[in-house]
Design an enzyme around this catalytic site. Structure first.
Site, PDB file in Angstrom:
ATOM      1  CE1 TYR A 184       0.595  -0.050   4.520  1.00 43.76           C
ATOM      2  CE2 TYR A 184      -1.059  -1.788   4.457  1.00 43.76           C
ATOM      3  CZ  TYR A 184      -0.081  -1.095   5.143  1.00 43.76           C
ATOM      4  OH  TYR A 184       0.221  -1.425   6.438  1.00 43.76           O
TER       5      TYR A 184
ATOM      6  CE  LYS B 267       5.223  -1.400   7.028  1.00 44.56           C
ATOM      7  NZ  LYS B 267       6.311  -2.271   7.468  1.00 44.56           N
TER       8      LYS B 267
HETATM    9  C1  HXC Z   1      -7.271   1.766  18.115  1.00 42.71           C
HETATM   10  C2  HXC Z   1      -5.301   1.287  19.247  1.00 42.71           C
HETATM   11  C3  HXC Z   1      -5.392  -0.088  18.886  1.00 42.71           C
HETATM   12  C4  HXC Z   1      -6.526  -0.489  18.089  1.00 42.71           C
HETATM   13  C5  HXC Z   1      -3.600   0.191  20.084  1.00 42.71           C
HETATM   14  N1  HXC Z   1      -4.184   1.394  19.975  1.00 42.71           N
HETATM   15  N2  HXC Z   1      -4.320  -0.733  19.413  1.00 42.71           N
HETATM   16  N3  HXC Z   1      -6.223   2.197  18.861  1.00 42.71           N
HETATM   17  N4  HXC Z   1      -7.416   0.471  17.715  1.00 42.71           N
HETATM   18  N5  HXC Z   1      -6.683  -1.752  17.706  1.00 42.71           N
HETATM   19  C6  HXC Z   1      -3.721   2.640  20.583  1.00 42.71           C
HETATM   20  C7  HXC Z   1      -3.808   2.569  22.106  1.00 42.71           C
HETATM   21  O1  HXC Z   1      -5.127   2.803  22.569  1.00 42.71           O
HETATM   22  C8  HXC Z   1      -2.837   3.670  22.514  1.00 42.71           C
HETATM   23  O2  HXC Z   1      -3.410   4.948  22.371  1.00 42.71           O
HETATM   24  C9  HXC Z   1      -1.757   3.575  21.440  1.00 42.71           C
HETATM   25  O3  HXC Z   1      -2.349   2.870  20.315  1.00 42.71           O
HETATM   26  C10 HXC Z   1      -0.550   2.801  21.925  1.00 42.71           C
HETATM   27  O4  HXC Z   1      -1.001   1.552  22.414  1.00 42.71           O
HETATM   28  P1  HXC Z   1      -0.063   0.609  23.290  1.00 42.71           P
HETATM   29  O5  HXC Z   1      -0.746  -0.699  23.453  1.00 42.71           O
HETATM   30  O6  HXC Z   1       0.409   1.344  24.491  1.00 42.71           O
HETATM   31  O7  HXC Z   1       1.171   0.499  22.290  1.00 42.71           O
HETATM   32  P2  HXC Z   1       2.407  -0.431  22.309  1.00 42.71           P
HETATM   33  O8  HXC Z   1       2.437  -1.317  23.496  1.00 42.71           O
HETATM   34  O9  HXC Z   1       3.549   0.428  22.042  1.00 42.71           O
HETATM   35  O10 HXC Z   1       2.105  -1.410  21.031  1.00 42.71           O
HETATM   36  C11 HXC Z   1       2.251  -0.981  19.740  1.00 42.71           C
HETATM   37  C12 HXC Z   1       1.092  -1.443  18.861  1.00 42.71           C
HETATM   38  C13 HXC Z   1       0.788  -2.950  19.006  1.00 42.71           C
HETATM   39  C14 HXC Z   1       1.419  -1.085  17.442  1.00 42.71           C
HETATM   40  C15 HXC Z   1      -0.165  -0.678  19.283  1.00 42.71           C
HETATM   41  O11 HXC Z   1      -0.274  -3.332  18.164  1.00 42.71           O
HETATM   42  C16 HXC Z   1       1.986  -3.816  18.687  1.00 42.71           C
HETATM   43  O12 HXC Z   1       2.865  -3.964  19.508  1.00 42.71           O
HETATM   44  N6  HXC Z   1       2.050  -4.441  17.501  1.00 42.71           N
HETATM   45  C17 HXC Z   1       3.238  -5.246  17.113  1.00 42.71           C
HETATM   46  C18 HXC Z   1       2.889  -6.367  16.186  1.00 42.71           C
HETATM   47  C19 HXC Z   1       2.141  -5.973  14.968  1.00 42.71           C
HETATM   48  O13 HXC Z   1       1.374  -4.983  14.964  1.00 42.71           O
HETATM   49  N7  HXC Z   1       2.315  -6.758  13.895  1.00 42.71           N
HETATM   50  C20 HXC Z   1       1.579  -6.577  12.676  1.00 42.71           C
HETATM   51  C21 HXC Z   1       2.458  -6.108  11.603  1.00 42.71           C
HETATM   52  S1  HXC Z   1       1.674  -6.497  10.114  1.00 42.71           S
HETATM   53  P3  HXC Z   1      -4.080   5.757  23.623  1.00 42.71           P
HETATM   54  O14 HXC Z   1      -4.511   7.045  23.026  1.00 42.71           O
HETATM   55  O15 HXC Z   1      -5.229   4.907  24.086  1.00 42.71           O
HETATM   56  O16 HXC Z   1      -3.013   5.886  24.674  1.00 42.71           O
HETATM   57  C22 HXC Z   1       1.797  -5.276   9.022  1.00 42.71           C
HETATM   58  C23 HXC Z   1       1.293  -5.725   7.679  1.00 42.71           C
HETATM   59  C24 HXC Z   1       0.671  -4.692   6.864  1.00 42.71           C
HETATM   60  O17 HXC Z   1       2.265  -4.222   9.295  1.00 42.71           O
HETATM   61  C25 HXC Z   1       0.485  -5.049   5.421  1.00 42.71           C
HETATM   62  C26 HXC Z   1      -0.716  -5.785   5.026  1.00 42.71           C
HETATM   63  C27 HXC Z   1      -0.898  -5.905   3.531  1.00 42.71           C
HETATM   64  P1  NAP Z   2       4.770  -9.727  13.221  1.00 44.93           P
HETATM   65  O1  NAP Z   2       5.110 -11.165  13.376  1.00 44.93           O
HETATM   66  O2  NAP Z   2       3.805  -9.129  14.155  1.00 44.93           O
HETATM   67  O3  NAP Z   2       6.111  -8.903  13.176  1.00 44.93           O
HETATM   68  C1  NAP Z   2       6.332  -7.675  13.796  1.00 44.93           C
HETATM   69  C2  NAP Z   2       7.630  -7.784  14.549  1.00 44.93           C
HETATM   70  O4  NAP Z   2       8.045  -6.487  14.967  1.00 44.93           O
HETATM   71  C3  NAP Z   2       7.516  -8.649  15.795  1.00 44.93           C
HETATM   72  O5  NAP Z   2       8.572  -9.565  15.828  1.00 44.93           O
HETATM   73  C4  NAP Z   2       7.651  -7.651  16.959  1.00 44.93           C
HETATM   74  O6  NAP Z   2       8.333  -8.267  18.056  1.00 44.93           O
HETATM   75  C5  NAP Z   2       8.498  -6.567  16.312  1.00 44.93           C
HETATM   76  N1  NAP Z   2       8.307  -5.259  16.930  1.00 44.93           N
HETATM   77  C6  NAP Z   2       7.132  -4.584  17.082  1.00 44.93           C
HETATM   78  N2  NAP Z   2       7.333  -3.430  17.702  1.00 44.93           N
HETATM   79  C7  NAP Z   2       8.659  -3.353  17.954  1.00 44.93           C
HETATM   80  C8  NAP Z   2       9.483  -2.382  18.566  1.00 44.93           C
HETATM   81  N3  NAP Z   2       8.958  -1.246  19.059  1.00 44.93           N
HETATM   82  N4  NAP Z   2      10.815  -2.622  18.657  1.00 44.93           N
HETATM   83  C9  NAP Z   2      11.340  -3.767  18.175  1.00 44.93           C
HETATM   84  N5  NAP Z   2      10.614  -4.716  17.567  1.00 44.93           N
HETATM   85  C10 NAP Z   2       9.284  -4.509  17.465  1.00 44.93           C
HETATM   86  O7  NAP Z   2       4.141  -9.489  11.747  1.00 44.93           O
HETATM   87  P2  NAP Z   2       4.726  -9.818  10.286  1.00 44.93           P
HETATM   88  O8  NAP Z   2       3.543 -10.010   9.426  1.00 44.93           O
HETATM   89  O9  NAP Z   2       5.773 -10.843  10.328  1.00 44.93           O
HETATM   90  O10 NAP Z   2       5.374  -8.404   9.888  1.00 44.93           O
HETATM   91  C11 NAP Z   2       6.758  -8.266   9.606  1.00 44.93           C
HETATM   92  C12 NAP Z   2       6.978  -7.131   8.636  1.00 44.93           C
HETATM   93  O11 NAP Z   2       6.330  -7.424   7.398  1.00 44.93           O
HETATM   94  C13 NAP Z   2       6.427  -5.795   9.100  1.00 44.93           C
HETATM   95  O12 NAP Z   2       7.282  -4.752   8.677  1.00 44.93           O
HETATM   96  C14 NAP Z   2       5.116  -5.711   8.365  1.00 44.93           C
HETATM   97  O13 NAP Z   2       4.658  -4.387   8.217  1.00 44.93           O
HETATM   98  C15 NAP Z   2       5.537  -6.315   7.053  1.00 44.93           C
HETATM   99  N6  NAP Z   2       4.440  -6.766   6.209  1.00 44.93           N
HETATM  100  C16 NAP Z   2       3.707  -7.866   6.551  1.00 44.93           C
HETATM  101  C17 NAP Z   2       2.695  -8.267   5.710  1.00 44.93           C
HETATM  102  C18 NAP Z   2       1.858  -9.461   5.994  1.00 44.93           C
HETATM  103  O14 NAP Z   2       0.916  -9.708   5.239  1.00 44.93           O
HETATM  104  N7  NAP Z   2       2.126 -10.245   7.007  1.00 44.93           N
HETATM  105  C19 NAP Z   2       2.426  -7.555   4.532  1.00 44.93           C
HETATM  106  C20 NAP Z   2       3.193  -6.438   4.231  1.00 44.93           C
HETATM  107  C21 NAP Z   2       4.208  -6.061   5.062  1.00 44.93           C
HETATM  108  P3  NAP Z   2       8.081  -7.828  19.591  1.00 44.93           P
HETATM  109  O15 NAP Z   2       6.602  -7.841  19.791  1.00 44.93           O
HETATM  110  O16 NAP Z   2       8.829  -8.874  20.359  1.00 44.93           O
HETATM  111  O17 NAP Z   2       8.675  -6.468  19.742  1.00 44.93           O
END
Ligand code: HXC
Ligand code: NAP
Length: 263
Positions: A148, A163
């Site tokens: 995207y 991104k």
């Molecule tokens: C609305 C949300 C929310 C949700 C968190 N927040 N989740 N708001 N909807 N579902 C808000 C919280 O309310 C808070 O705001 C702020 O975000 C921070 O939340 P924390 O939980 O304190 O954040 P933190 O512990 O730092 O965690 C970061 C995170 C969490 C991004 C929110 O989801 C995370 O750790 N994710 C890591 C793994 C991950 O997301 N993997 C997916 C990657 S896949 P307030 O205002 O309430 O304080 C990807 C693929 C894309 O990127 C491509 C697809 C094609």
């Molecule tokens: P994932 O398993 O949730 O990977 C996210 C990783 O980031 C986790 O290992 C997490 O580990 C780490 N991370 C998150 N916050 C961090 C922080 N603050 N500091 C250090 N590490 C952190 O999801 P995934 O699908 O494999 O995603 C990997 C990458 O691929 C991402 O860049 C995502 O945007 C990209 N991507 C994924 C898809 C898809 O379809 N899956 C598509 C397009 C792009 P901890 O929680 O231990 O920190």
């Protein structure tokens, strides 16, 4: 496709390397001979990821780091240098994401995702880039974007903006650091099977089916398919490629033409 030992003697840091795509990339680079460092926040992810890498015959260094914190990122780099001596490859893979309408997204929610994806990728690139420049032997940086970056992403404005920022950073650094023989590229995956992303973004069968239908190849990608593309971009096979964004999405973002529905 790759000769064994292609990356022999090289050291690679993979952020978010304990899970999902990051783990697949770490494993692939390790299988090609690189010594591997994985870094992320949660000890449980690092332990599980390290166990899987050890099972594949590797001996990774795992470092707890929040990439939003520049001091912790500097420490990741210093620990890697103390342990392995140098760094040749950085994979900016760590990310956060969740679905939320723009009008409902809090500043903290915006900052959480932009902090991980955009700031984190910059802090890691800056710290590793400084080391590569000082060492004078070049290197390779690959960032994991999403398809995207070409379209924007209603529902994940924070991630799409971050991104796209990393894409611009990739193009900028490719030119700025070319004189140091540091190549800077990125991949832009579409939907890839991964438990972490599924938890955050597609946790119903209906969502999975809808997304599958949007992909012209009519399937999801595998983490290993992203890992292979990353291996290509860090290897000598791509030695004249820098500043490039390689889309890995089964045709998904292109399949949006007005008549894309024809059989
Ligand atoms: C609305 C949300 C929310 C949700 C968190 N927040 N989740 N708001 N909807 N579902 C808000 C919280 O309310 C808070 O705001 C702020 O975000 C921070 O939340 P924390 O939980 O304190 O954040 P933190 O512990 O730092 O965690 C970061 C995170 C969490 C991004 C929110 O989801 C995370 O750790 N994710 C890591 C793994 C991950 O997301 N993997 C997916 C990657 S896949 P307030 O205002 O309430 O304080 C990807 C693929 C894309 O990127 C491509 C697809 C094609
Ligand atoms: P994932 O398993 O949730 O990977 C996210 C990783 O980031 C986790 O290992 C997490 O580990 C780490 N991370 C998150 N916050 C961090 C922080 N603050 N500091 C250090 N590490 C952190 O999801 P995934 O699908 O494999 O995603 C990997 C990458 O691929 C991402 O860049 C995502 O945007 C990209 N991507 C994924 C898809 C898809 O379809 N899956 C598509 C397009 C792009 P901890 O929680 O231990 O920190």
């Amino acid at each position: 496709m790759f000769t064994p030992n292609l990356l022999e003697g090289q050291v690679a840091i993979v952020t978010g390397g304990g899970t999902g795509l990051g783990l697949a990339i770490a494993k692939r680079l390790g299988e090609l001979g690189a010594r591997i460092v994985i870094g992320s926040r949660k000890a449980a992810n690092l332990e599980a990821g390290s166990a899987e890498l050890r099972h594949a015959g590797l001996d990774p260094l795992a470092v707890q780091v929040d990439v939003r914190n520049p001091e912790q990122v500097d420490e990741l780099v210093q620990r890697t240098i103390r342990h392995f001596g140098h760094i040749d490859i950085l994979i900016n893979n760590a990310a956060g994401n969740f679905i939320c309408r723009a009008e409902d997204l809090s500043p903290n929610g915006w900052n959480a995702v932009v902090g991980i994806v955009l700031n984190g990728s910059f802090y890691c690139s800056r710290a590793v880039g400084r080391h590569m420049i000082e060492r004078g032997k070049g290197g390779s940086i690959v960032s994991i974007l999403a398809n995207y970056v070409w379209t924007g992403s209603p529902g994940t404005i924070h991630s799409a903006a971050a991104k796209a920022g990393v894409m611009s950073m990739t193009q900028t650094l490719a030119v700025e650091w070319a004189r140091h023989k540091i190549r800077v590229n990125a991949v832009a995956p579409g939907p890839i099977e991964s438990p972490g992303a599924a938890r955050q973004l597609w946790n119903t069968q209906e969502a999975v089916d809808r997304i599958t239908n949007m992909v012209p190849l009519k399937r999801w990608g595998q983490p290993s398919e992203v890992a292979d593309a990353v291996a290509f971009l860090v290897s000598p096979a791509s030695s004249f490629i820098t500043g490039e964004i390689l889309t890995i999405d089964g045709g998904a973002w292109l399949g949006r033409g007005t008549f894309a529905f024809i059989e």
